[in-house]
Design a protein around this motif. Structure first.
Motif, PDB file in Angstrom:
ATOM      1  N   GLU A 127      23.644 -32.591  25.857  1.00  0.00           N
ATOM      2  CA  GLU A 127      23.334 -33.317  24.623  1.00  0.00           C
ATOM      3  C   GLU A 127      21.843 -33.649  24.557  1.00  0.00           C
ATOM      4  O   GLU A 127      21.208 -33.506  23.517  1.00  0.00           O
ATOM      5  CB  GLU A 127      24.115 -34.638  24.590  1.00  0.00           C
ATOM      6  CG  GLU A 127      25.349 -34.601  23.705  1.00  0.00           C
ATOM      7  CD  GLU A 127      26.266 -35.787  23.999  1.00  0.00           C
ATOM      8  OE1 GLU A 127      27.481 -35.578  23.936  1.00  0.00           O
ATOM      9  OE2 GLU A 127      25.760 -36.897  24.313  1.00  0.00           O
ATOM     10  N   ALA A 128      21.287 -34.079  25.708  1.00  0.00           N
ATOM     11  CA  ALA A 128      19.860 -34.432  25.749  1.00  0.00           C
ATOM     12  C   ALA A 128      19.006 -33.208  25.429  1.00  0.00           C
ATOM     13  O   ALA A 128      18.057 -33.282  24.634  1.00  0.00           O
ATOM     14  CB  ALA A 128      19.501 -35.000  27.121  1.00  0.00           C
ATOM     15  N   PHE A 129      19.364 -32.051  26.001  1.00  0.00           N
ATOM     16  CA  PHE A 129      18.617 -30.822  25.697  1.00  0.00           C
ATOM     17  C   PHE A 129      18.811 -30.415  24.232  1.00  0.00           C
ATOM     18  O   PHE A 129      17.888 -29.909  23.596  1.00  0.00           O
ATOM     19  CB  PHE A 129      19.051 -29.686  26.633  1.00  0.00           C
ATOM     20  CG  PHE A 129      18.399 -29.741  27.980  1.00  0.00           C
ATOM     21  CD1 PHE A 129      17.013 -29.653  28.109  1.00  0.00           C
ATOM     22  CD2 PHE A 129      19.158 -29.881  29.132  1.00  0.00           C
ATOM     23  CE1 PHE A 129      16.410 -29.697  29.364  1.00  0.00           C
ATOM     24  CE2 PHE A 129      18.559 -29.928  30.388  1.00  0.00           C
ATOM     25  CZ  PHE A 129      17.181 -29.838  30.513  1.00  0.00           C
TER      26      PHE A 129
ATOM     27  N   GLU B  48      20.387 -27.253  38.488  1.00  0.00           N
ATOM     28  CA  GLU B  48      20.586 -26.127  39.399  1.00  0.00           C
ATOM     29  C   GLU B  48      21.961 -25.486  39.171  1.00  0.00           C
ATOM     30  O   GLU B  48      22.107 -24.259  39.175  1.00  0.00           O
ATOM     31  CB  GLU B  48      20.449 -26.639  40.846  1.00  0.00           C
ATOM     32  CG  GLU B  48      20.355 -25.567  41.899  1.00  0.00           C
ATOM     33  CD  GLU B  48      19.266 -24.533  41.648  1.00  0.00           C
ATOM     34  OE1 GLU B  48      18.298 -24.814  40.901  1.00  0.00           O
ATOM     35  OE2 GLU B  48      19.416 -23.412  42.175  1.00  0.00           O
ATOM     36  N   GLU B  49      22.955 -26.309  38.923  1.00  0.00           N
ATOM     37  CA  GLU B  49      24.300 -25.763  38.662  1.00  0.00           C
ATOM     38  C   GLU B  49      24.347 -24.975  37.363  1.00  0.00           C
ATOM     39  O   GLU B  49      24.995 -23.928  37.273  1.00  0.00           O
ATOM     40  CB  GLU B  49      25.336 -26.898  38.628  1.00  0.00           C
ATOM     41  CG  GLU B  49      25.746 -27.327  40.037  1.00  0.00           C
ATOM     42  CD  GLU B  49      26.667 -28.533  40.019  1.00  0.00           C
ATOM     43  OE1 GLU B  49      27.379 -28.735  39.011  1.00  0.00           O
ATOM     44  OE2 GLU B  49      26.669 -29.283  41.012  1.00  0.00           O
ATOM     45  N   LEU B  50      23.665 -25.477  36.340  1.00  0.00           N
ATOM     46  CA  LEU B  50      23.613 -24.734  35.073  1.00  0.00           C
ATOM     47  C   LEU B  50      22.916 -23.391  35.278  1.00  0.00           C
ATOM     48  O   LEU B  50      23.317 -22.376  34.713  1.00  0.00           O
ATOM     49  CB  LEU B  50      22.877 -25.549  34.002  1.00  0.00           C
ATOM     50  CG  LEU B  50      23.638 -26.737  33.426  1.00  0.00           C
ATOM     51  CD1 LEU B  50      22.732 -27.564  32.519  1.00  0.00           C
ATOM     52  CD2 LEU B  50      24.863 -26.286  32.633  1.00  0.00           C
TER      53      LEU B  50
ATOM     54  N   GLU C 230      19.208 -19.936  31.458  1.00  0.00           N
ATOM     55  CA  GLU C 230      17.831 -19.728  31.873  1.00  0.00           C
ATOM     56  C   GLU C 230      17.081 -21.030  31.774  1.00  0.00           C
ATOM     57  O   GLU C 230      17.081 -21.688  30.735  1.00  0.00           O
ATOM     58  CB  GLU C 230      17.172 -18.663  31.007  1.00  0.00           C
ATOM     59  CG  GLU C 230      17.554 -17.283  31.485  1.00  0.00           C
ATOM     60  CD  GLU C 230      16.791 -16.185  30.786  1.00  0.00           C
ATOM     61  OE1 GLU C 230      15.783 -16.462  30.116  1.00  0.00           O
ATOM     62  OE2 GLU C 230      17.248 -15.044  30.919  1.00  0.00           O
ATOM     63  N   LEU C 231      16.439 -21.391  32.899  1.00  0.00           N
ATOM     64  CA  LEU C 231      15.707 -22.651  32.926  1.00  0.00           C
ATOM     65  C   LEU C 231      14.247 -22.397  33.143  1.00  0.00           C
ATOM     66  O   LEU C 231      13.861 -21.558  33.933  1.00  0.00           O
ATOM     67  CB  LEU C 231      16.254 -23.517  34.058  1.00  0.00           C
ATOM     68  CG  LEU C 231      17.445 -24.289  33.545  1.00  0.00           C
ATOM     69  CD1 LEU C 231      18.535 -24.327  34.546  1.00  0.00           C
ATOM     70  CD2 LEU C 231      17.004 -25.671  33.133  1.00  0.00           C
TER      71      LEU C 231
ATOM     72  N   TYR D 102      11.626 -29.789  31.999  1.00  0.00           N
ATOM     73  CA  TYR D 102      12.567 -28.674  31.924  1.00  0.00           C
ATOM     74  C   TYR D 102      12.856 -28.276  30.480  1.00  0.00           C
ATOM     75  O   TYR D 102      12.855 -29.093  29.565  1.00  0.00           O
ATOM     76  CB  TYR D 102      13.908 -29.077  32.551  1.00  0.00           C
ATOM     77  CG  TYR D 102      13.825 -29.516  33.982  1.00  0.00           C
ATOM     78  CD1 TYR D 102      13.776 -28.569  35.005  1.00  0.00           C
ATOM     79  CD2 TYR D 102      13.832 -30.866  34.308  1.00  0.00           C
ATOM     80  CE1 TYR D 102      13.731 -28.971  36.330  1.00  0.00           C
ATOM     81  CE2 TYR D 102      13.789 -31.275  35.635  1.00  0.00           C
ATOM     82  CZ  TYR D 102      13.736 -30.322  36.646  1.00  0.00           C
ATOM     83  OH  TYR D 102      13.699 -30.718  37.936  1.00  0.00           O
ATOM     84  N   ARG D 103      13.146 -27.016  30.353  1.00  0.00           N
ATOM     85  CA  ARG D 103      13.651 -26.505  29.090  1.00  0.00           C
ATOM     86  C   ARG D 103      14.743 -25.504  29.435  1.00  0.00           C
ATOM     87  O   ARG D 103      14.654 -24.824  30.453  1.00  0.00           O
ATOM     88  CB  ARG D 103      12.520 -25.822  28.332  1.00  0.00           C
ATOM     89  CG  ARG D 103      12.810 -25.577  26.888  1.00  0.00           C
ATOM     90  CD  ARG D 103      11.556 -25.378  26.100  1.00  0.00           C
ATOM     91  NE  ARG D 103      10.854 -24.151  26.509  1.00  0.00           N
ATOM     92  CZ  ARG D 103       9.774 -23.708  25.889  1.00  0.00           C
ATOM     93  NH1 ARG D 103       9.269 -24.371  24.876  1.00  0.00           N
ATOM     94  NH2 ARG D 103       9.192 -22.614  26.289  1.00  0.00           N
TER      95      ARG D 103
END
Ligand code: BTX
Length: 325
Positions: free
Chosen positions: A9-11, A40-42, A48-49, A57-58
């Motif tokens: 939600e924050a992203f 890291e789990e995502l 893609e991070l 982070y994006r």
């Protein structure tokens, strides 16, 4: 997990801007190490991070799946999608949604699968639902209404889907009463509205939506070639299924709210603006009979009105429609 949900939600709210580890830790009420662990789990899941020093982070999705996390990243609804049940393969998302509804899942729960092995249409018909190509989704709603209002939800859902396709593609889909969405005369979407209800009260409405998104012609079986199409075939390119789901849920949430506040009348007008059958000579095949005449409109309940050649007006609750010239 609830933290994962809030992280996505924050992203989503960041709209593609970077979020610092500290900002995320504050939003989620956890340590920066915990934030890093979730990110890291995502990443392991396939997102893609981008991590940029001093900025944060994006995150973007390039996986082209319809997992819970992929649908959440970019989802701007409050009720629809509050719970997302994702399945790789299942016989029918309707069956799962019925089960969840029975168990008292929250309103707005959605069930979505990459593939259905026994997708259902109306009556006992089959809905072809090949893997990774379409949207096979069921939504649970709990309006406090009598059961005879249920067909209106097919119509409201059709409007939400047509508009979502228009918003994301250069296409003008049309609605064929009651539950088909067509592009250039071929079926791109089917909607199946089912109920759990007493004689006077709805407990749950389960709206099944099947959308052909990225199929090529060869992906359809022979018998569907002349009647079915996909968004990709008509649009000349692939479309992200999770983005289309997000747009449909946003539209449906908006129209559901309008419906609860103002009733069906404003939505009926909208529906009519997308309908192909109204004002035309049609043939309606119901379970019991065949009625030919001019489709003169729908009632406030969503019932189709046909005037036959003797001037008699028939109310059609459910039928297959053939539209003449
Ligand atoms: P319907 O009875 O109006 O249409 C079913 C008919 O449509 C079939 O008999 C066949 O001719 C044709 N058809 C089958 N598959 C496709 C397809 N992929 N594209 C175009 N035409 C097709 C329409 O029923 C309602 C369909 C709802 C499907 C959703 S998917 C998620 C949910 N789960 C589930 O089992 N059903 C719903």
């Amino acid at each position: 997990s609830p933290i994962r949900k809030r992280l996505l939600e924050a992203f989503t709210n960041a709209n593609g801007e970077f979020l610092s580890g500290q900002a995320l830790a504050d939003i989620l009420g956890c340590s920066r190490t915990a934030v890093w662990k979730h990110i890291e789990e995502l990443r392991k899941e396939g997102f893609e991070l981008e991590a940029v020093r001093k900025k944060g982070y994006r995150i973007i999705s390039t996986m082209d799946r319809v997992t819970e996390n992929e649908i959440r990243l970019g989802l701007k609804t409050s009720k629809l999608g509050s719970m997302i049940q994702y399945l790789d393969t299942i016989d029918s998302t309707q069956k799962v949604a019925h089960q969840l509804a029975q168990e008292g899942c929250p309103e707005g729960t959605i069930v979505v699968a990459e593939e259905q092995t026994n997708g259902r249409g109306r009556l006992t018909r089959h809905w072809h639902s090949p893997k990774f190509t379409g949207i096979w989704m069921s939504i649970v709603l709990r309006p406090k209404l009598p059961p005879f209002k249920a067909p209106q939800f097919t119509l409201i859902t059709a409007v939400a889907v047509v508009q979502a396709i228009e918003q994301l593609c250069d296409l003008q889909p049309e609605i064929k009463w009651p539950n088909d969405i067509l592009i250039k005369g071929k079926k791109v979407t089917g909607i199946l509205t089912e109920l759990q209800a007493d004689s006077d009260k709805i407990h749950s409405i389960i709206i099944g939506i099947g959308i052909n998104v990225n199929q090529t012609r060869e992906d359809f079986p022979e018998e569907l070639h002349s009647v079915a199409t996909s968004i990709a075939i008509e649009n000349g390119g692939k479309l992200s299924r999770s983005i289309l789901i997000q747009q449909i849920l946003a539209n449906l949430e908006k129209y559901y709210q309008i419906y609860l506040e103002k009733g069906f009348a404003p939505l009926k007008l909208l529906w009519e603006s997308y309908a192909i059958s109204i004002g035309k000579d049609i043939i309606a095949r119901t379970v019991n009979e065949v009625i030919a005449g001019k489709a003169i409109g729908i009632s406030d309940e969503g019932v189709l009105k046909i005037q036959d050649k003797n001037g008699v007006i028939h109310d059609i609750y459910s039928a297959d429609i053939e539209v003449g010239k």
